[in-house]
Design a protein around this motif. Structure first.
Motif, PDB file in Angstrom:
ATOM      1  N   SER A 122     -24.616 -17.691  -9.543  1.00 17.64           N
ATOM      2  CA  SER A 122     -23.483 -16.906  -9.987  1.00 17.64           C
ATOM      3  C   SER A 122     -23.606 -15.957 -11.271  1.00 17.64           C
ATOM      4  O   SER A 122     -23.340 -15.041 -11.292  1.00 17.64           O
ATOM      5  N   ALA A 123     -24.929 -16.354 -11.885  1.00 18.12           N
ATOM      6  CA  ALA A 123     -25.076 -15.488 -13.198  1.00 18.12           C
ATOM      7  C   ALA A 123     -25.988 -14.460 -12.684  1.00 18.12           C
ATOM      8  O   ALA A 123     -25.644 -13.155 -13.045  1.00 18.12           O
ATOM      9  N   GLU A 166     -34.680 -14.114  -5.248  1.00 16.46           N
ATOM     10  CA  GLU A 166     -34.388 -15.329  -5.063  1.00 16.46           C
ATOM     11  C   GLU A 166     -35.236 -16.131  -4.153  1.00 16.46           C
ATOM     12  O   GLU A 166     -35.861 -15.581  -3.240  1.00 16.46           O
ATOM     13  N   THR A 173     -25.460 -22.400  -6.588  1.00 15.79           N
ATOM     14  CA  THR A 173     -25.138 -23.859  -6.903  1.00 15.79           C
ATOM     15  C   THR A 173     -23.753 -24.419  -6.820  1.00 15.79           C
ATOM     16  O   THR A 173     -23.403 -25.281  -6.267  1.00 15.79           O
ATOM     17  N   LYS A 207     -15.342 -30.946  -5.630  1.00 17.26           N
ATOM     18  CA  LYS A 207     -13.850 -31.028  -5.536  1.00 17.26           C
ATOM     19  C   LYS A 207     -13.441 -31.397  -4.103  1.00 17.26           C
ATOM     20  O   LYS A 207     -12.522 -32.054  -4.008  1.00 17.26           O
ATOM     21  N   ALA A 214     -40.402 -15.960  -8.601  1.00 16.99           N
ATOM     22  CA  ALA A 214     -40.626 -14.823  -9.537  1.00 16.99           C
ATOM     23  C   ALA A 214     -41.431 -15.434 -10.695  1.00 16.99           C
ATOM     24  O   ALA A 214     -40.845 -16.511 -11.135  1.00 16.99           O
ATOM     25  N   ASP A 261     -26.876 -21.335 -16.277  1.00 16.37           N
ATOM     26  CA  ASP A 261     -27.243 -22.483 -16.701  1.00 16.37           C
ATOM     27  C   ASP A 261     -28.835 -22.650 -17.537  1.00 16.37           C
ATOM     28  O   ASP A 261     -29.049 -23.648 -18.289  1.00 16.37           O
ATOM     29  N   LEU A 274     -19.232 -22.790 -14.713  1.00 20.95           N
ATOM     30  CA  LEU A 274     -19.360 -21.824 -14.012  1.00 20.95           C
ATOM     31  C   LEU A 274     -18.896 -20.363 -14.556  1.00 20.95           C
ATOM     32  O   LEU A 274     -19.559 -19.435 -14.563  1.00 20.95           O
TER      33      LEU A 274
END
Ligand SMILES: Cc1cc2nc3c(=O)[nH]c(=O)nc-3n(C[C@H](O)[C@H](O)[C@H](O)COP(=O)(O)OP(=O)(O)OC[C@H]3O[C@@H](n4cnc5c(N)ncnc54)[C@H](O)[C@@H]3O)c2cc1C
Length: 477
Positions: free
Chosen positions: A15-16, A35, A42, A52, A117, A310, A318
């Motif tokens: 997400s980041a 990636e 995640t 959820k 990386a 994170d 998130l």
């Protein structure tokens, strides 16, 4: 060796990382998203969404247990079809993941690179063995990973984390959950409500993210009344065939031996900094190996390296990961010009029942402040009682003198909504008096106003107390 040149290289397509990539592109820069694992994030693959999805049927099943108290019945106890429950979890999870991967697939050819990386220097990355990436700036967005003591690895495939749980095709019979933090509580309670024999073990006194002692006790009482929650337990585990034998010593010295099908390790997540080759950079790092960085610009020291999500070991939620990605990507694009980005009031929510919310830095952030605590118990709260959900407490903290709202901790009904109202108030810098001027519709879960009124009366009383300063004390006496 293949050579790639770009303006902004982003390590990690979570997400980041995705937010950082998009922010850099929006600035008209070339950007490369690297990636090493599966795409899908995640959050969608093994985090927010599948957890959820497991909680929803668990809460539905539990809601039925309240029916007799309302004078209702549906003929017999709930039957849980574990295969059907897990099939829906995976099906809906795959749908969420599909949206993310479709977004990645739609990125321009040449903007993504598959491989692991690591840094060669502040502006150079090696991806895999044979690709060199040269970038004007780099964003580290490598996320975090579950952490557990290495000796537990002896349990083999009987030891699982959130990465494996959502792959289950059926619900197991017995699960020991190690760690009553956010993930342990959410998954432990959900599995319990779905009929799994669950015991949640904790080494200390913490329950979820709560740090206010009264609320930790309240949460222990509430969750402990529903499922076995053993705090301050010393646990040792051995594998026996397809079972795990858990030997526990409780705080009172009682020793128990129990057998489980799986041990769910929910003992925290650590930033993914190992293997990044950060020692090849100029970055100073903390004891956990995380580079020091500015929380408003996300820049690491005076380098062209930025960090987001994170991996920076800050909040591990998130919306913060996405915010940080945006800020880091934006600043990486305009580097060497960097600007502070918007940081929101902190808000953490745990989707247990009752829910937990922490607003601002919670109890821990009160150290060194002169404050009062406004309290309410939901035990006698009208609407909560009507709904058979009258359990829990809310503490709101306010600064003596200014009356400013400082934050809150809560375990109770609708904490996800009350938490938002409180976080918005915190970000607006409101005082308790101003918060009390807002509308409160009757009869919603009105404990919030009671807690604020309590805080206000304590603030008023504190102003009448002589301050600690001995000179002023003399003047006032
Ligand atoms: C069970 C669970 C439940 C959660 N529930 C919630 C919730 O309800 N609400 C909430 O706000 N948050 C929740 N979270 C937290 C939330 O999921 C995370 O804060 C968020 O997903 C972090 O995003 P990220 O981009 O930092 O990391 P990630 O999404 O993990 O992305 C990091 C990426 O970097 C890649 N990577 C790592 N190292 C390298 C390398 N060297 N080279 C290339 N790629 C690399 C990884 O493969 C990964 O794809 C939950 C988390 C878990 C585990």
């Amino acid at each position: 060796m293949q050579q790639h040149d770009t303006d902004v290289a982003v390590i990690g397509a979570g997400s980041a990382g995705l937010a950082a990539y998009r922010a850099a592109k929006a600035r008209g820069r070339r950007a490369l998203l690297i990636e090493h694992g599966e795409h899908g994030t995640t959050c969608a693959r093994v985090g927010c969404m599948p957890s959820k999805l497991l909680i929803a049927p668990a809460d539905a099943a539990h809601a039925l247990s309240r029916l007799p108290a309302f004078g209702l019945s549906v003929g017999g106890p709930v039957r849980v079809d574990g295969r059907a429950v897990m099939a829906r979890v995976r099906r809906e999870r795959d749908r969420f993941v599909g949206f993310v991967t479709a977004g990645v697939d739609a990125l321009p050819a040449g903007d993504t690179l598959q491989g692991s990386a690591r840094f060669v220097d502040d502006r150079t990355l090696r991806v895999g063995d044979d690709v060199n990436v040269r970038a004007a700036s780099i964003v580290i967005a490598t996320g975090s990973a579950p952490f557990h003591p290495a000796v537990w690895d002896a349990l083999g495939d009987r030891l699982v984390t959130n990465a494996e749980v959502f792959e289950w095709v059926d619900l197991p019979r017995r699960v020991a959950v190690l760690g009553p933090g956010v993930i342990g509580l959410e998954l432990g309670q959900a599995l319990h409500r779905l009929g799994v024999d669950v015991v949640v073990f904790g080494r200390g006194t913490h329950v979820g993210p709560l740090r206010d002692p009264a609320l930790m006790d309240e949460a222990t009482r509430l969750f402990g009344a529903e499922l076995p929650l053993e705090r301050e337990a010393q646990v040792s585990m051995t594998r026996d065939g397809d079972e795990v034998v858990v030997m526990s010593v409780a705080a009172d010295g009682a020793v128990r031996e129990r057998r489980f099908d799986f041990v769910l390790a929910a003992t925290g997540r650590r930033p993914n900094v190992g293997g990044l080759g950060l020692e090849a950079t100029t970055l100073a790092r903390d004891a956990r190996g995380v580079p020091y960085y500015d929380r408003t610009t996300l820049r690491c020291g005076t380098s062209p390296i930025f960090i987001a999500g994170d991996v920076d070991d800050d909040t591990q939620v998130l919306h913060e990961a996405a915010d940080e990605g945006r800020i880091a990507g934006d600043n990486a694009a305009t580097y060497p010009e960097v600007r502070p980005g918007l940081r929101r009031a902190l808000l953490a929510i745990v989707f247990t029942d009752p829910q937990i919310a922490i607003v601002g830095g919670g109890f821990d952030a009160l150290r060194g402040t002169r404050h009062v605590t406004g309290e309410v118990s939901f035990d006698r709260q009208g609407r909560a009682r009507i709904m058979l959900r009258n359990a829990g407490r809310l503490h709101v903290y306010a600064e003596i003198g200014t009356g400013r709202f400082l934050g809150a901790e809560m375990v109770g009904p609708d904490a996800e909504h009350l938490g938002h109202l409180l976080a918005w108030s915190l970000q607006m810098g409101l005082s308790i008096a101003t918060m009390l001027e807002m509308p409160y519709y009757h009869p919603v879960v009105e404990g919030l106003r009671t807690a604020l009124r309590d805080a206000q009366s304590r603030l008023d009383a504190a102003l009448l107390q002589p301050p600690d300063d001995p000179c002023t004390k003399v003047l006032m006496s």
